[in-house]
Design an enzyme around this catalytic site. Structure first.
Site, PDB file in Angstrom:
ATOM      1  N   ARG A  99       0.822  -1.211  -0.069  1.00 52.02           N
ATOM      2  CA  ARG A  99      -0.096  -0.018  -0.075  1.00 52.02           C
ATOM      3  C   ARG A  99       0.805   1.161   0.070  1.00 52.02           C
ATOM      4  NH1 ARG A  99      -2.348  -3.537   3.622  1.00 52.02           N
ATOM      5  NH2 ARG A  99      -4.379  -4.495   3.270  1.00 52.02           N
ATOM      6  N   LYS A 143      -2.628  -2.354   7.192  1.00 54.88           N
ATOM      7  CA  LYS A 143      -3.795  -1.916   7.453  1.00 54.88           C
ATOM      8  C   LYS A 143      -4.953  -2.701   8.083  1.00 54.88           C
ATOM      9  CE  LYS A 143      -7.875  -0.400   4.324  1.00 54.88           C
ATOM     10  NZ  LYS A 143      -8.500  -0.393   3.110  1.00 54.88           N
ATOM     11  N   ARG A 197      -0.974  -1.888  -6.884  1.00 61.09           N
ATOM     12  CA  ARG A 197      -1.329  -3.013  -5.887  1.00 61.09           C
ATOM     13  C   ARG A 197      -2.034  -4.196  -6.457  1.00 61.09           C
ATOM     14  NH1 ARG A 197      -1.136  -4.563  -0.270  1.00 61.09           N
ATOM     15  NH2 ARG A 197      -3.280  -5.293   0.140  1.00 61.09           N
ATOM     16  N   HIS A 230      -4.066  -9.494   3.214  1.00 62.48           N
ATOM     17  CA  HIS A 230      -5.607  -9.483   3.258  1.00 62.48           C
ATOM     18  C   HIS A 230      -5.947 -10.323   4.492  1.00 62.48           C
ATOM     19  CE1 HIS A 230      -6.427  -8.542  -0.913  1.00 62.48           C
ATOM     20  NE2 HIS A 230      -5.829  -7.443  -0.371  1.00 62.48           N
TER      21      HIS A 230
END
Length: 200
Positions: free
Chosen positions: A50, A73, A139, A162
């Site tokens: 990111r 994140k 990304r 993720h």
């Protein structure tokens, strides 16, 4: 086999570069006069990181071919294993005394780290004819190219960090295309073997 398609492939919430689009983008990067910005953009594409993760990268977080992202994140740390090219780009970033950021900012403006290189990105896009590309799409492009090279959705989930498999499902149609390519390659191999048997 990597497919040669138009520069973009549609994706939920954005787009990603195809092989031919990536070729144009990297050629345009090589011509970018702001080399710090060009290195930053290249690393986005090479790591799938990111923008904020790379802006916050510090020299002490990069060692032995790996980059530690202390806080992603998802709220967890993760490790990005670096390709030879990515390692070389990280290694050539000069250290600034008293500033451990890989991409330091301009002291004149009081920025300890670089701000997102939007102007350089716009120049690269214009040079490559990729008007609709966004920074975050680099990304997506990493994921797309990885799948075309044989990565699974599980691989993509882990590499991109993720937190749930659902976040990776946007790439499922790309994985389907890859599986079709594999099936076609097997079909061609079987057909070649059958021809050889008949001719033998």
């Amino acid at each position: 086999m990597i497919s040669f398609r138009p520069p973009y492939s549609n994706l939920t919430g954005g787009c990603c570069l195809t092989y031919i689009g990536t070729e144009g983008f990297t050629q345009a990067l090589a011509q970018e006069p702001n080399r710090q910005a060009a290195d930053f953009l290249a690393l986005l594409l090479l790591t799938g990181a990111r923008v904020g993760e790379l802006l916050n990268a510090k020299h002490d977080d990069v060692a032995d071919g790996a980059w530690l992202i202390p806080l992603s994140k998802s709220g967890k740390s993760r490790i990005v294993l670096l390709s030879e090219t990515a390692r070389a780009i990280f290694a050539c970033q000069p250290r600034v005394p008293g500033n451990d950021f890989v991409f330091p900012g301009c002291p004149r403006y009081g920025n300890p780290r670089m701000v997102a290189p939007v102007k350089a990105f716009e120049r690269v896009k214009a040079r490559a004819g990729l008007r609709d590309l966004r920074l975050h799409d680099l990304r997506h492009s990493f994921a797309s190219l990885a799948i075309q090279a044989g990565a699974t959705l599980y691989d993509i989930q882990n590499v991109l960090g993720h937190s749930t498999p659902q976040m990776t499902q946007r790439y499922s149609h790309l994985a389907d295309e890859r599986r079709k390519q594999v099936s076609t390659q097997v079909e061609q191999a079987v057909a070649a073997a059958q021809r050889g048997a008949r001719e033998g």
